[in-house]
Design a protein around this motif. Sequence first.
Motif, short mmCIF file in Angstrom:
data_model
loop_
_atom_site.label_atom_id
_atom_site.label_comp_id
_atom_site.label_asym_id
_atom_site.label_seq_id
_atom_site.Cartn_x
_atom_site.Cartn_y
_atom_site.Cartn_z
N GLN A 140 9.61 74.80 16.24
CA GLN A 140 11.00 74.34 16.24
C GLN A 140 11.93 75.30 15.52
O GLN A 140 13.13 75.35 15.81
CB GLN A 140 11.08 72.94 15.59
CG GLN A 140 10.49 71.83 16.43
CD GLN A 140 8.97 71.79 16.38
OE1 GLN A 140 8.35 72.57 15.64
NE2 GLN A 140 8.37 70.90 17.14
N GLN A 143 13.49 77.41 18.15
CA GLN A 143 14.05 76.76 19.33
C GLN A 143 15.56 76.53 19.17
O GLN A 143 16.05 76.26 18.07
CB GLN A 143 13.33 75.42 19.58
CG GLN A 143 11.87 75.59 19.92
CD GLN A 143 11.10 74.27 19.96
OE1 GLN A 143 11.68 73.21 19.81
NE2 GLN A 143 9.79 74.36 20.17
N LYS A 144 16.28 76.65 20.27
CA LYS A 144 17.74 76.53 20.24
C LYS A 144 18.20 75.18 19.70
O LYS A 144 19.23 75.08 19.03
CB LYS A 144 18.30 76.74 21.65
CG LYS A 144 18.16 78.16 22.17
CD LYS A 144 18.79 78.31 23.54
CE LYS A 144 18.66 79.75 24.04
NZ LYS A 144 19.27 79.91 25.39
N LYS A 145 17.43 74.14 19.97
CA LYS A 145 17.80 72.80 19.52
C LYS A 145 17.92 72.74 18.00
O LYS A 145 18.71 71.95 17.46
CB LYS A 145 16.76 71.80 20.03
CG LYS A 145 17.00 70.37 19.58
CD LYS A 145 15.89 69.46 20.08
CE LYS A 145 16.08 68.03 19.58
NZ LYS A 145 15.00 67.13 20.05
N TYR A 146 17.14 73.58 17.31
CA TYR A 146 17.12 73.54 15.85
C TYR A 146 17.86 74.73 15.23
O TYR A 146 17.77 74.93 14.02
CB TYR A 146 15.67 73.53 15.34
CG TYR A 146 14.93 72.26 15.67
CD1 TYR A 146 14.84 71.23 14.76
CD2 TYR A 146 14.30 72.10 16.90
CE1 TYR A 146 14.15 70.06 15.06
CE2 TYR A 146 13.60 70.95 17.22
CZ TYR A 146 13.54 69.92 16.29
OH TYR A 146 12.85 68.78 16.58
N LYS A 149 19.66 74.70 11.76
CA LYS A 149 19.20 73.56 10.96
C LYS A 149 18.19 74.02 9.90
O LYS A 149 17.42 74.95 10.12
CB LYS A 149 18.56 72.50 11.86
CG LYS A 149 19.55 71.81 12.77
CD LYS A 149 18.89 70.67 13.53
CE LYS A 149 19.92 69.95 14.40
NZ LYS A 149 19.31 68.80 15.12
N GLN A 184 4.23 63.96 17.79
CA GLN A 184 5.40 63.43 17.09
C GLN A 184 5.01 62.56 15.92
O GLN A 184 5.60 61.50 15.66
CB GLN A 184 6.29 62.66 18.07
CG GLN A 184 6.84 63.52 19.20
CD GLN A 184 7.78 62.76 20.11
OE1 GLN A 184 7.75 61.54 20.19
NE2 GLN A 184 8.63 63.49 20.82
N ARG A 187 7.46 65.52 10.87
CA ARG A 187 8.59 66.41 11.06
C ARG A 187 8.13 67.87 10.95
O ARG A 187 7.22 68.16 10.19
CB ARG A 187 9.67 66.13 10.01
CG ARG A 187 10.32 64.77 10.12
CD ARG A 187 11.39 64.60 9.05
NE ARG A 187 12.06 63.30 9.16
CZ ARG A 187 11.61 62.19 8.56
NH1 ARG A 187 10.52 62.25 7.82
NH2 ARG A 187 12.25 61.06 8.71
#
Length: 371
Positions: A140, A143-146, A149, A184, A187
Amino acid sequence: MGLTSQKVLLLAVLVAVALFVLTIWLWPRLSKGNWRAVLGRIGLLVATQLSLFATIGLYANNSFGFYASWADLFGQEQEPGVVTDYQTGPNGTKLRMLGTERVSVQNGSRPATGGRIDKVLVRGEHSQIASPAYVYLPPQYFQKKYAGKKFPAALVLTGYPGTAEALYKKLHFPQTQHELLKKQKMRPTVLVMMRPTVAPPRDTECMDIPNGPQTETFFTKDLRADISEHYRIGREAKSWGVVGDSTGGYCALKMTMRHPEAYSSAVALSGAYKAPRDATTGDLFGGNRQLERENNLLWRQRHLPAPPVNLLVTSSKQGEGNYQQTLRFIEQTKSPSRVSSIILDSGGHNFNTWRREIPAALEWLGNHLRA
Protein backbone atom coordinates in the motif's frame (compact mmCIF):
# COMPACT_ATOMS: atom_id res chain seq x y z
CA MET A 1 32.23 -17.92 1.40
CA GLY A 2 29.88 -16.49 4.02
CA LEU A 3 28.97 -18.21 7.26
CA THR A 4 25.36 -18.76 6.17
CA SER A 5 26.25 -19.86 2.64
CA GLN A 6 24.77 -23.17 1.51
CA LYS A 7 28.14 -23.92 -0.10
CA VAL A 8 29.85 -23.73 3.30
CA LEU A 9 27.28 -26.11 4.80
CA LEU A 10 27.63 -28.52 1.86
CA LEU A 11 31.43 -28.41 2.15
CA ALA A 12 31.20 -29.20 5.86
CA VAL A 13 28.94 -32.17 5.13
CA LEU A 14 31.33 -33.49 2.47
CA VAL A 15 34.33 -33.12 4.79
CA ALA A 16 32.51 -34.94 7.60
CA VAL A 17 31.51 -37.81 5.29
CA ALA A 18 35.02 -38.02 3.82
CA LEU A 19 36.63 -38.17 7.27
CA PHE A 20 34.17 -40.85 8.37
CA VAL A 21 34.96 -42.97 5.32
CA LEU A 22 38.69 -42.35 5.80
CA THR A 23 38.43 -43.47 9.43
CA ILE A 24 36.74 -46.75 8.45
CA TRP A 25 39.34 -47.37 5.74
CA LEU A 26 42.43 -46.58 7.82
CA TRP A 27 41.32 -48.09 11.13
CA PRO A 28 42.67 -51.62 10.43
CA ARG A 29 46.05 -50.13 9.54
CA LEU A 30 46.09 -48.19 12.80
CA SER A 31 45.20 -51.15 15.00
CA LYS A 32 48.79 -51.66 16.13
CA GLY A 33 49.89 -50.76 19.62
CA ASN A 34 52.79 -48.43 18.78
CA TRP A 35 52.60 -44.71 19.49
CA ARG A 36 52.24 -43.74 15.82
CA ALA A 37 49.11 -45.89 15.46
CA VAL A 38 47.64 -44.53 18.70
CA LEU A 39 48.22 -40.93 17.61
CA GLY A 40 46.71 -41.73 14.22
CA ARG A 41 43.54 -43.12 15.81
CA ILE A 42 43.27 -40.09 18.10
CA GLY A 43 43.77 -37.71 15.18
CA LEU A 44 41.11 -39.37 13.04
CA LEU A 45 38.59 -39.45 15.88
CA VAL A 46 39.18 -35.80 16.79
CA ALA A 47 38.99 -34.67 13.16
CA THR A 48 35.79 -36.65 12.55
CA GLN A 49 34.13 -35.33 15.71
CA LEU A 50 35.10 -31.74 14.94
CA SER A 51 33.75 -32.00 11.41
CA LEU A 52 30.46 -33.39 12.73
CA PHE A 53 30.14 -30.63 15.32
CA ALA A 54 30.94 -28.00 12.69
CA THR A 55 28.30 -29.41 10.34
CA ILE A 56 25.63 -29.48 13.05
CA GLY A 57 26.59 -25.98 14.19
CA LEU A 58 26.38 -24.56 10.66
CA TYR A 59 23.02 -26.23 10.08
CA ALA A 60 21.64 -24.89 13.38
CA ASN A 61 22.93 -21.39 12.60
CA ASN A 62 21.34 -21.44 9.14
CA SER A 63 18.05 -22.62 10.64
CA PHE A 64 17.85 -20.23 13.57
CA GLY A 65 19.94 -17.27 12.39
CA PHE A 66 22.21 -16.88 15.43
CA TYR A 67 25.11 -15.27 13.53
CA ALA A 68 25.11 -13.53 10.15
CA SER A 69 28.82 -13.66 9.29
CA TRP A 70 32.21 -14.94 10.39
CA ALA A 71 32.98 -11.54 11.89
CA ASP A 72 29.69 -11.70 13.81
CA LEU A 73 30.54 -15.19 15.08
CA PHE A 74 33.96 -14.12 16.37
CA GLY A 75 32.70 -10.86 17.87
CA GLN A 76 34.31 -8.54 15.32
CA GLU A 77 32.22 -5.57 14.25
CA GLN A 78 31.90 -5.32 10.49
CA GLU A 79 32.27 -1.76 9.24
CA PRO A 80 29.65 -0.70 6.67
CA GLY A 81 30.85 0.40 3.24
CA VAL A 82 30.87 3.99 2.02
CA VAL A 83 27.55 4.86 0.40
CA THR A 84 25.76 7.93 -0.92
CA ASP A 85 23.34 9.69 1.45
CA TYR A 86 19.69 9.26 0.57
CA GLN A 87 18.19 12.73 0.88
CA THR A 88 14.54 13.49 1.51
CA GLY A 89 12.57 16.42 2.84
CA PRO A 90 13.87 19.94 3.47
CA ASN A 91 16.58 18.89 5.90
CA GLY A 92 17.55 15.53 4.47
CA THR A 93 17.74 12.49 6.76
CA LYS A 94 20.19 10.77 9.09
CA LEU A 95 19.61 7.45 7.32
CA ARG A 96 21.96 5.95 4.79
CA MET A 97 20.47 3.68 2.16
CA LEU A 98 22.46 0.46 1.82
CA GLY A 99 20.26 -1.28 -0.73
CA THR A 100 16.87 -2.89 -1.35
CA GLU A 101 15.57 -6.45 -1.48
CA ARG A 102 12.45 -7.99 -2.94
CA VAL A 103 9.94 -9.75 -0.70
CA SER A 104 9.60 -13.49 -1.23
CA VAL A 105 5.90 -13.44 -2.13
CA GLN A 106 4.07 -13.82 -5.43
CA ASN A 107 4.97 -10.91 -7.72
CA GLY A 108 7.34 -9.72 -5.04
CA SER A 109 9.48 -7.89 -7.59
CA ARG A 110 6.72 -5.27 -7.91
CA PRO A 111 6.64 -3.01 -4.81
CA ALA A 112 2.97 -2.12 -5.34
CA THR A 113 2.15 -5.84 -5.15
CA GLY A 114 4.70 -7.39 -2.79
CA GLY A 115 6.10 -4.39 -0.96
CA ARG A 116 9.83 -3.73 -0.58
CA ILE A 117 12.59 -4.23 1.96
CA ASP A 118 15.08 -1.37 2.34
CA LYS A 119 18.37 -1.91 4.11
CA VAL A 120 19.36 1.29 5.89
CA LEU A 121 21.93 2.47 8.39
CA VAL A 122 20.42 4.41 11.30
CA ARG A 123 22.76 6.91 12.93
CA GLY A 124 21.58 8.04 16.36
CA GLU A 125 22.07 11.72 17.13
CA HIS A 126 21.46 11.40 20.87
CA SER A 127 22.83 7.91 21.51
CA GLN A 128 25.79 8.14 19.11
CA ILE A 129 24.96 4.58 18.02
CA ALA A 130 24.83 3.49 14.37
CA SER A 131 23.11 0.25 13.44
CA PRO A 132 21.67 -1.35 10.28
CA ALA A 133 17.95 -2.03 9.91
CA TYR A 134 15.67 -3.69 7.36
CA VAL A 135 12.56 -1.61 6.64
CA TYR A 136 9.63 -3.47 5.12
CA LEU A 137 7.28 -1.16 3.22
CA PRO A 138 3.92 -2.86 2.55
CA PRO A 139 2.42 -2.77 -0.97
CA GLN A 140 0.00 0.00 0.00
CA TYR A 141 2.95 2.33 0.57
CA PHE A 142 3.48 2.36 -3.22
CA GLN A 143 -0.16 2.46 -4.32
CA LYS A 144 -1.85 5.62 -5.59
CA LYS A 145 -4.75 5.17 -3.18
CA TYR A 146 -2.35 5.72 -0.27
CA ALA A 147 -0.17 8.41 -1.85
CA GLY A 148 0.58 11.08 0.72
CA LYS A 149 -0.87 9.06 3.59
CA LYS A 150 1.15 8.16 6.65
CA PHE A 151 1.50 4.65 8.02
CA PRO A 152 1.93 3.13 11.48
CA ALA A 153 5.21 1.35 12.18
CA ALA A 154 6.38 -1.55 14.30
CA LEU A 155 9.94 -2.09 15.49
CA VAL A 156 10.63 -5.84 15.17
CA LEU A 157 13.48 -7.20 17.30
CA THR A 158 15.31 -10.53 17.35
CA GLY A 159 16.68 -12.24 20.41
CA TYR A 160 20.34 -12.16 21.43
CA PRO A 161 22.57 -12.46 19.51
CA GLY A 162 20.23 -12.98 16.56
CA THR A 163 20.36 -11.58 13.03
CA ALA A 164 17.94 -9.08 11.53
CA GLU A 165 17.83 -11.13 8.32
CA ALA A 166 16.21 -13.99 10.25
CA LEU A 167 13.14 -11.83 10.83
CA TYR A 168 12.20 -12.01 7.15
CA LYS A 169 14.11 -15.12 6.02
CA LYS A 170 13.15 -17.44 8.90
CA LEU A 171 10.30 -15.85 10.87
CA HIS A 172 8.65 -14.36 7.75
CA PHE A 173 7.27 -11.17 9.29
CA PRO A 174 6.78 -9.36 5.92
CA GLN A 175 5.29 -12.46 4.30
CA THR A 176 2.89 -12.95 7.21
CA GLN A 177 1.73 -9.34 7.06
CA HIS A 178 1.29 -9.68 3.30
CA GLU A 179 -1.13 -12.59 3.86
CA LEU A 180 -2.99 -10.74 6.62
CA LEU A 181 -3.38 -7.69 4.38
CA LYS A 182 -4.87 -9.81 1.61
CA LYS A 183 -7.43 -11.11 4.13
CA GLN A 184 -7.99 -7.56 5.46
CA LYS A 185 -7.12 -8.67 8.99
CA MET A 186 -4.79 -5.77 9.79
CA ARG A 187 -3.84 -2.29 8.68
CA PRO A 188 -0.77 -1.89 6.45
CA THR A 189 2.18 -1.32 8.77
CA VAL A 190 5.83 -0.50 8.13
CA LEU A 191 8.13 -3.04 9.83
CA VAL A 192 11.55 -1.89 11.05
CA MET A 193 13.45 -5.15 11.55
CA MET A 194 16.57 -5.10 13.72
CA ARG A 195 18.63 -7.00 16.24
CA PRO A 196 18.72 -5.51 19.76
CA THR A 197 22.50 -5.91 19.76
CA VAL A 198 23.35 -2.44 18.48
CA ALA A 199 26.64 -2.36 20.40
CA PRO A 200 28.09 -5.81 19.51
CA PRO A 201 29.12 -8.10 20.96
CA ARG A 202 27.60 -6.87 24.22
CA ASP A 203 24.05 -7.81 25.15
CA THR A 204 22.77 -4.47 26.45
CA GLU A 205 19.16 -5.67 27.03
CA CYS A 206 18.02 -2.35 25.48
CA MET A 207 19.46 -0.43 28.46
CA ASP A 208 21.01 2.98 28.76
CA ILE A 209 24.06 1.57 30.53
CA PRO A 210 25.83 3.96 32.92
CA ASN A 211 29.05 5.01 31.17
CA GLY A 212 28.18 2.60 28.36
CA PRO A 213 26.03 2.22 25.22
CA GLN A 214 22.80 4.23 25.30
CA THR A 215 20.66 1.57 23.64
CA GLU A 216 17.34 2.62 25.15
CA THR A 217 17.82 6.16 23.88
CA PHE A 218 18.67 4.80 20.43
CA PHE A 219 15.43 2.82 20.16
CA THR A 220 13.06 5.24 21.89
CA LYS A 221 14.34 8.52 20.41
CA ASP A 222 16.84 8.26 17.57
CA LEU A 223 15.35 5.38 15.62
CA ARG A 224 11.80 6.72 15.66
CA ALA A 225 12.89 10.21 14.65
CA ASP A 226 15.18 9.02 11.84
CA ILE A 227 12.71 6.54 10.37
CA SER A 228 9.77 8.99 10.59
CA GLU A 229 11.85 11.67 8.86
CA HIS A 230 12.73 9.36 5.99
CA TYR A 231 9.43 7.49 5.49
CA ARG A 232 5.74 8.42 5.62
CA ILE A 233 5.25 7.25 9.19
CA GLY A 234 3.38 8.90 12.04
CA ARG A 235 5.58 10.40 14.75
CA GLU A 236 3.26 9.98 17.75
CA ALA A 237 3.34 6.99 20.10
CA LYS A 238 -0.04 5.76 18.82
CA SER A 239 1.68 5.14 15.47
CA TRP A 240 4.49 3.02 16.93
CA GLY A 241 4.66 -0.45 18.43
CA VAL A 242 7.36 -3.00 19.23
CA VAL A 243 7.38 -6.76 18.75
CA GLY A 244 10.25 -9.05 19.69
CA ASP A 245 11.17 -12.61 20.56
CA SER A 246 13.18 -13.72 23.60
CA THR A 247 15.49 -10.79 24.50
CA GLY A 248 13.64 -8.71 21.91
CA GLY A 249 10.39 -9.53 23.72
CA TYR A 250 11.76 -8.21 27.01
CA CYS A 251 12.94 -5.08 25.19
CA ALA A 252 9.50 -4.61 23.62
CA LEU A 253 7.68 -4.72 26.96
CA LYS A 254 10.25 -2.68 28.83
CA MET A 255 10.59 0.15 26.33
CA THR A 256 6.81 0.46 25.98
CA MET A 257 6.21 0.43 29.73
CA ARG A 258 9.06 2.87 30.42
CA HIS A 259 8.42 5.11 27.42
CA PRO A 260 4.71 5.32 26.59
CA GLU A 261 5.51 8.61 24.85
CA ALA A 262 7.49 6.57 22.30
CA TYR A 263 5.57 3.29 21.89
CA SER A 264 1.90 2.59 22.55
CA SER A 265 1.84 -1.18 22.03
CA ALA A 266 4.19 -4.12 22.59
CA VAL A 267 4.30 -7.82 21.76
CA ALA A 268 6.65 -10.14 23.66
CA LEU A 269 7.11 -13.57 22.08
CA SER A 270 8.54 -15.74 24.87
CA GLY A 271 9.94 -12.63 26.51
CA ALA A 272 11.67 -12.42 29.88
CA TYR A 273 10.58 -9.95 32.55
CA LYS A 274 13.96 -8.84 33.82
CA ALA A 275 17.47 -8.54 32.43
CA PRO A 276 19.95 -11.37 33.06
CA ARG A 277 23.40 -10.81 34.51
CA ASP A 278 26.02 -12.94 32.77
CA ALA A 279 29.19 -12.78 30.68
CA THR A 280 27.34 -11.32 27.68
CA THR A 281 25.70 -8.47 29.62
CA GLY A 282 28.28 -7.49 32.21
CA ASP A 283 27.06 -5.01 34.82
CA LEU A 284 24.14 -3.27 33.14
CA PHE A 285 23.20 -1.10 36.09
CA GLY A 286 26.51 0.25 37.37
CA GLY A 287 25.73 -0.99 40.87
CA ASN A 288 22.51 1.10 40.98
CA ARG A 289 19.92 -1.15 42.66
CA GLN A 290 17.05 1.25 41.99
CA LEU A 291 17.83 1.23 38.27
CA GLU A 292 17.92 -2.57 38.36
CA ARG A 293 14.51 -2.70 40.05
CA GLU A 294 13.01 -0.25 37.56
CA ASN A 295 14.07 -2.55 34.72
CA ASN A 296 12.40 -5.54 36.42
CA LEU A 297 8.95 -5.50 34.83
CA LEU A 298 7.23 -7.45 37.60
CA TRP A 299 8.64 -4.99 40.15
CA ARG A 300 7.46 -2.05 38.03
CA GLN A 301 3.93 -3.41 37.99
CA ARG A 302 3.82 -3.62 41.78
CA HIS A 303 5.48 -0.34 42.67
CA LEU A 304 5.05 2.18 39.83
CA PRO A 305 1.97 3.70 38.13
CA ALA A 306 0.73 1.75 35.11
CA PRO A 307 1.22 3.48 31.73
CA PRO A 308 -1.62 3.75 29.16
CA VAL A 309 -0.26 1.09 26.78
CA ASN A 310 -1.34 -2.16 25.11
CA LEU A 311 0.67 -5.30 25.91
CA LEU A 312 0.57 -8.80 24.41
CA VAL A 313 2.58 -11.63 25.99
CA THR A 314 3.04 -15.21 24.82
CA SER A 315 4.13 -18.47 26.41
CA SER A 316 3.48 -22.22 26.42
CA LYS A 317 2.20 -24.43 29.22
CA GLN A 318 4.87 -26.99 28.35
CA GLY A 319 8.28 -26.15 26.93
CA GLU A 320 8.66 -22.49 27.96
CA GLY A 321 10.51 -21.36 31.07
CA ASN A 322 8.57 -18.10 31.38
CA TYR A 323 5.08 -19.59 31.74
CA GLN A 324 4.55 -18.92 35.47
CA GLN A 325 6.05 -15.44 35.22
CA THR A 326 3.81 -14.69 32.24
CA LEU A 327 0.72 -15.62 34.27
CA ARG A 328 2.00 -13.42 37.09
CA PHE A 329 2.60 -10.54 34.67
CA ILE A 330 -0.95 -10.83 33.33
CA GLU A 331 -2.42 -10.94 36.85
CA GLN A 332 -0.42 -7.89 37.99
CA THR A 333 -1.26 -5.65 35.01
CA LYS A 334 -3.26 -2.64 36.20
CA SER A 335 -5.37 -0.07 34.37
CA PRO A 336 -4.84 2.00 32.26
CA SER A 337 -2.48 -0.67 30.84
CA ARG A 338 -4.28 -3.36 28.87
CA VAL A 339 -2.91 -6.88 28.49
CA SER A 340 -3.64 -9.79 26.14
CA SER A 341 -1.95 -13.17 25.76
CA ILE A 342 -1.30 -16.11 23.46
CA ILE A 343 -0.79 -19.27 25.54
CA LEU A 344 0.01 -22.46 23.63
CA ASP A 345 -0.44 -25.93 25.11
CA SER A 346 3.14 -26.77 24.17
CA GLY A 347 5.99 -25.07 22.35
CA GLY A 348 9.68 -24.44 22.91
CA HIS A 349 11.81 -21.33 22.88
CA ASN A 350 12.39 -21.49 19.13
CA PHE A 351 11.47 -20.23 15.68
CA ASN A 352 8.81 -22.88 15.10
CA THR A 353 6.86 -21.75 18.17
CA TRP A 354 7.14 -18.06 17.25
CA ARG A 355 6.00 -18.71 13.69
CA ARG A 356 2.80 -20.18 15.19
CA GLU A 357 2.26 -17.02 17.24
CA ILE A 358 3.29 -14.31 14.76
CA PRO A 359 0.09 -14.22 12.61
CA ALA A 360 -2.18 -13.56 15.60
CA ALA A 361 0.39 -11.24 17.18
CA LEU A 362 0.80 -9.13 14.03
CA GLU A 363 -2.96 -8.92 13.56
CA TRP A 364 -3.32 -7.74 17.19
CA LEU A 365 -0.49 -5.22 16.86
CA GLY A 366 -1.58 -3.88 13.49
CA ASN A 367 -5.07 -3.21 14.77
CA HIS A 368 -3.83 -1.31 17.84
CA LEU A 369 -1.68 1.17 15.90
CA ARG A 370 -2.96 4.35 14.26
CA ALA A 371 -1.22 6.56 11.71
